[in-house]
Design a protein around this motif. Sequence first.
Motif, PDB file in Angstrom:
ATOM      1  N   ILE A   2     -42.650   1.516  33.409  1.00 44.88           N
ATOM      2  CA  ILE A   2     -42.705   0.933  32.061  1.00 44.88           C
ATOM      3  C   ILE A   2     -41.342   0.350  31.689  1.00 44.88           C
ATOM      4  O   ILE A   2     -41.240  -0.775  31.196  1.00 44.88           O
ATOM      5  CB  ILE A   2     -43.138   1.996  31.022  1.00 44.88           C
ATOM      6  N   LEU A   3     -40.282   1.126  31.942  1.00 50.16           N
ATOM      7  CA  LEU A   3     -38.936   0.671  31.549  1.00 50.16           C
ATOM      8  C   LEU A   3     -38.501  -0.586  32.292  1.00 50.16           C
ATOM      9  O   LEU A   3     -37.886  -1.478  31.723  1.00 50.16           O
ATOM     10  CB  LEU A   3     -37.918   1.777  31.831  1.00 50.16           C
ATOM     11  N   LEU A   4     -38.867  -0.644  33.567  1.00 55.46           N
ATOM     12  CA  LEU A   4     -38.407  -1.772  34.379  1.00 55.46           C
ATOM     13  C   LEU A   4     -39.330  -2.985  34.303  1.00 55.46           C
ATOM     14  O   LEU A   4     -38.866  -4.115  34.231  1.00 55.46           O
ATOM     15  CB  LEU A   4     -38.291  -1.349  35.841  1.00 55.46           C
ATOM     16  N   LEU A   5     -40.624  -2.717  34.324  1.00 56.37           N
ATOM     17  CA  LEU A   5     -41.557  -3.838  34.459  1.00 56.37           C
ATOM     18  C   LEU A   5     -42.540  -3.976  33.301  1.00 56.37           C
ATOM     19  O   LEU A   5     -43.441  -4.799  33.333  1.00 56.37           O
ATOM     20  CB  LEU A   5     -42.333  -3.705  35.776  1.00 56.37           C
ATOM     21  N   GLY A   6     -42.366  -3.162  32.275  1.00 54.25           N
ATOM     22  CA  GLY A   6     -43.276  -3.237  31.130  1.00 54.25           C
ATOM     23  C   GLY A   6     -42.710  -4.156  30.056  1.00 54.25           C
ATOM     24  O   GLY A   6     -41.533  -4.474  30.049  1.00 54.25           O
ATOM     25  N   ALA A   7     -43.599  -4.570  29.134  1.00 54.66           N
ATOM     26  CA  ALA A   7     -43.138  -5.374  27.992  1.00 54.66           C
ATOM     27  C   ALA A   7     -42.739  -4.391  26.894  1.00 54.66           C
ATOM     28  O   ALA A   7     -43.582  -3.677  26.359  1.00 54.66           O
ATOM     29  CB  ALA A   7     -44.260  -6.284  27.528  1.00 54.66           C
ATOM     30  N   LEU A   8     -41.453  -4.348  26.587  1.00 58.44           N
ATOM     31  CA  LEU A   8     -40.961  -3.300  25.682  1.00 58.44           C
ATOM     32  C   LEU A   8     -40.890  -3.742  24.227  1.00 58.44           C
ATOM     33  O   LEU A   8     -40.390  -3.018  23.381  1.00 58.44           O
ATOM     34  CB  LEU A   8     -39.570  -2.833  26.134  1.00 58.44           C
ATOM     35  N   GLU A   9     -41.382  -4.926  23.918  1.00 58.21           N
ATOM     36  CA  GLU A   9     -41.227  -5.432  22.542  1.00 58.21           C
ATOM     37  C   GLU A   9     -42.172  -4.764  21.543  1.00 58.21           C
ATOM     38  O   GLU A   9     -41.987  -4.874  20.350  1.00 58.21           O
ATOM     39  CB  GLU A   9     -41.449  -6.955  22.474  1.00 58.21           C
ATOM     40  N   ILE A  37     -42.823   6.325  33.933  1.00 55.66           N
ATOM     41  CA  ILE A  37     -41.791   6.024  32.925  1.00 55.66           C
ATOM     42  C   ILE A  37     -40.904   4.872  33.401  1.00 55.66           C
ATOM     43  O   ILE A  37     -40.651   3.919  32.659  1.00 55.66           O
ATOM     44  CB  ILE A  37     -40.934   7.283  32.614  1.00 55.66           C
ATOM     45  N   PHE A  38     -40.493   4.935  34.645  1.00 53.79           N
ATOM     46  CA  PHE A  38     -39.589   3.882  35.125  1.00 53.79           C
ATOM     47  C   PHE A  38     -40.310   2.559  35.377  1.00 53.79           C
ATOM     48  O   PHE A  38     -39.708   1.497  35.269  1.00 53.79           O
ATOM     49  CB  PHE A  38     -38.783   4.355  36.344  1.00 53.79           C
ATOM     50  N   ILE A  93     -45.070  11.264  36.625  1.00 51.77           N
ATOM     51  CA  ILE A  93     -44.591  10.927  35.275  1.00 51.77           C
ATOM     52  C   ILE A  93     -43.316  10.086  35.363  1.00 51.77           C
ATOM     53  O   ILE A  93     -43.174   9.059  34.688  1.00 51.77           O
ATOM     54  CB  ILE A  93     -44.327  12.221  34.457  1.00 51.77           C
ATOM     55  N   THR A  94     -42.407  10.519  36.228  1.00 49.94           N
ATOM     56  CA  THR A  94     -41.132   9.794  36.377  1.00 49.94           C
ATOM     57  C   THR A  94     -41.387   8.353  36.832  1.00 49.94           C
ATOM     58  O   THR A  94     -40.811   7.413  36.271  1.00 49.94           O
ATOM     59  CB  THR A  94     -40.234  10.513  37.409  1.00 49.94           C
ATOM     60  N   VAL A 148     -46.920 -10.833  38.026  1.00 46.86           N
ATOM     61  CA  VAL A 148     -46.833 -10.094  39.301  1.00 46.86           C
ATOM     62  C   VAL A 148     -46.742  -8.578  39.070  1.00 46.86           C
ATOM     63  O   VAL A 148     -47.553  -7.818  39.631  1.00 46.86           O
ATOM     64  CB  VAL A 148     -45.664 -10.625  40.168  1.00 46.86           C
ATOM     65  N   ILE A 195     -41.138   2.863  18.431  1.00 46.63           N
ATOM     66  CA  ILE A 195     -40.337   4.089  18.275  1.00 46.63           C
ATOM     67  C   ILE A 195     -40.536   4.670  16.878  1.00 46.63           C
ATOM     68  O   ILE A 195     -40.583   5.889  16.704  1.00 46.63           O
ATOM     69  CB  ILE A 195     -38.852   3.775  18.561  1.00 46.63           C
TER      70      ILE A 195
END
Lengths: 314, 484
Positions: free
Chosen positions: B468-475, B465-466, B461-462, B424, B6
């Motif tokens: 990434i938010l749900l199944l992505g590594a956000l670190e 985005i979701f 796009i939606t 998975v 960010i």
Amino acid sequence: MKKKLVYTLIFCIVLIGVDKCIGLFLEHQLTTLPDDGDRLAKINYAINKVKADIIVVGASDARTTINTQILKDSFTNYSIYNCGIDGQPTFVCDVVLNCILNRTVPKLVLWVVRPDALKDMKGQNDLSLLYPFYNNYYVKERLDCTDESFLRLKLLSKVYRFNGNALRIAKAKFFPDPTTYLGFTELDGDCTNMGNAEIEINQNFCVNESLKKSLMCTLERMQQMGIKVVFILTPKYCRNLTENQYVKMLDSVRSKYTNTYLIDDSQIDTLICNGKYFRDVEHLNAKGSQLYTKMLVNKIIHFMNNMNKSSNED
Amino acid sequence: MLVNSISFWIFFVCLLIPYWAVSTSNTSKWQNWLLLIASYYFYAQASWKMCLLLAIATFVFYVLGILIEKYNKSKEKIASWLTNMGVCLGVGLLFYFKFLDFFIDEFADLLNHIGLQTNMSSFGIIMPLGISFFTFKLISYIIEVHRENIPASRNVVNFGVFVAFFPTIMSGPIDRPNQFLPQLEIVRKYTGTNLRDGLKRILWGMFLKMCIADQLAGYTDAVLNNYIHHNTTSILFASFLYSFQMYTDFCGYSEMALGVGHILGIKIRENFNRPFWAQNVAEYWRRWHMSLTTWLTDYVFMPLNLAFRNIGTYGLYLATLLNLIIVGFWHGANWTYGLFGVYHGLLLIIVSANDKRRKKFEKKHNLKKKAYWVYGRQLLTFILCTVGFLIFRSPSVGAFIDLLSAIGASTGGGLFKEGMQNVVPAIFAILILLSKEYKDEKKLNIAFLHSTNYLVSLATITIIIFYILLLGALEGSSFIYFQF
């Protein structure tokens, strides 16, 4: 230009709407899972309702090892509540305890910690237990102490809180695990065939500084509130080959506060490698927990007497 | 500051506001100043001390460029000498920061091995981030000036932006001066198309990085770092996943860099062209890390090929092998990188030597368009490249041999399941990636993210985005190629 602005606006509204819908759906699904739902309900109760003179906090070791009935029989004048919740890392315990302290002032806190309590949070467990409580102001405030940057910005998304858990929820829904959470009941089974077991706990010794800082804030707060705190390291099956540096660190942290005491029973001779008292390497079975809680009560009484004596002298 | 964090996006928005505000002026001067300041600020976040090195190197090559141009016509020998000096300086920088410690250690080891005890120890030189990328830019600049393909830059700010351009300085793509510098001469106005397309590329890059590369990292590390404790199935599975991790990590970064450049109105070189759809290793190298391979083709392979032309086909093979060894060692000071180069060099020679025979065979049996033949060749190329990635990943040549033995020593048991909850969703994401690449490869007239239909594009796009938010590594973990 106007058309593009309208489109962008619609897009943002759709995005926020979808985020809220998926977030609410996941929250509902998580709270209705047999295992997580039970744990979340207990955290919810602890955060919003619990009021007791003696509060036990910790993870599964607190739930299964500390026999609440024996505590109740020993401290007849006190009300007791065991907040032990499976898979709860030290940081979550800390947050939950702080939420309890916002409402009530217990006389004694029994904090059951793991041998590597100050290790990196991710190493212990995830923070998923706090997802539904992210809107709680105090939870949010404590989460700001973590290493995660821009957390408040990220928390604007409801879906963000469930990252990595959607599949877990789906798995639990479609392939349910028959063994569900057992409330406060003691554990069955034993480890009589296990023999001797040895471990080295300090491999990659790494203390999470934000966790340490957060813990110190809580201890400071409890000292100011006049609450006595006992950190307990419950018995473990395996013999630790090296001196536990995490325990050393925890001891140095707690020694700064006069109201705090540490009972390290992780390597207690009577129980170590004694399979008939253990359900697995981490947890005592029903027999073990009864035996251990009786031993623990004596130590707690001794500590409380010492504390009372020193406060009378002062 | 990581591109997938960010803090980077706050920095980028803070840059964009004044960047577009000054685009109303008639000159691009202010935009270039802003880019230069932003690029140095970005670089300073990694290491402010190294900014000085970057600035000095930029200035020296800037002056060299002017001198080379000056002597190009009048005193050709001096111009050549200056160019050679510049190349040596660039290579010297790379050698000093990347290889000196390595060679000292290796030499000391050798001496100790033959019984000559020595106290020789390495200097502990800290390698500046992105040195492999910006030195190559500097070298290509002076060569192009010497070849009179571009005029020497007379604007130190523009030249500074070319060298330190923040989206590409850490991990490329390696821009060429003849494409990059002219873009800085014109004012880059805000356009909705640039913003939209740029954001879409960034989103796709994030998808690759966060949903595939970062999600696979835990599993591949767990298995390939501890291969002794795993069975053949798990090691092979992790090895194939590692190929995708490597590709999506690097391609994800390149996509984000291209997207950022797009928003700023600057076109950056493409770096990938669906490498895993290549039918042989030669084609793979035309699709993988294209900015590096074309750079080396232009400045290393061609001159070498020319130099070895007297020995005919063998000269071509030798040039190919040397070129690939340089590709390998460009990544760092380790014999595994050298082995990686030799491995790919030998594969290329085999492909080149059998090219005519293969074509004849294909023609005779009418195989060229047969699906099984095409997919078979693609699969074989993918497997060969996976072996290459395993060499690349191994800490030492010995470790690679041990890994191969671990694969060979088949032990029972199923797939290692720890960390599968991340694998998975990553496999689903790989399927999405492969579907997109299949569509592009076959030039099918279907578009999702880049669809002209607003609703389709918005829905895609939606979903991304979701995902990434749900199944992505956000670190927000680092990129593999940052170390090079």
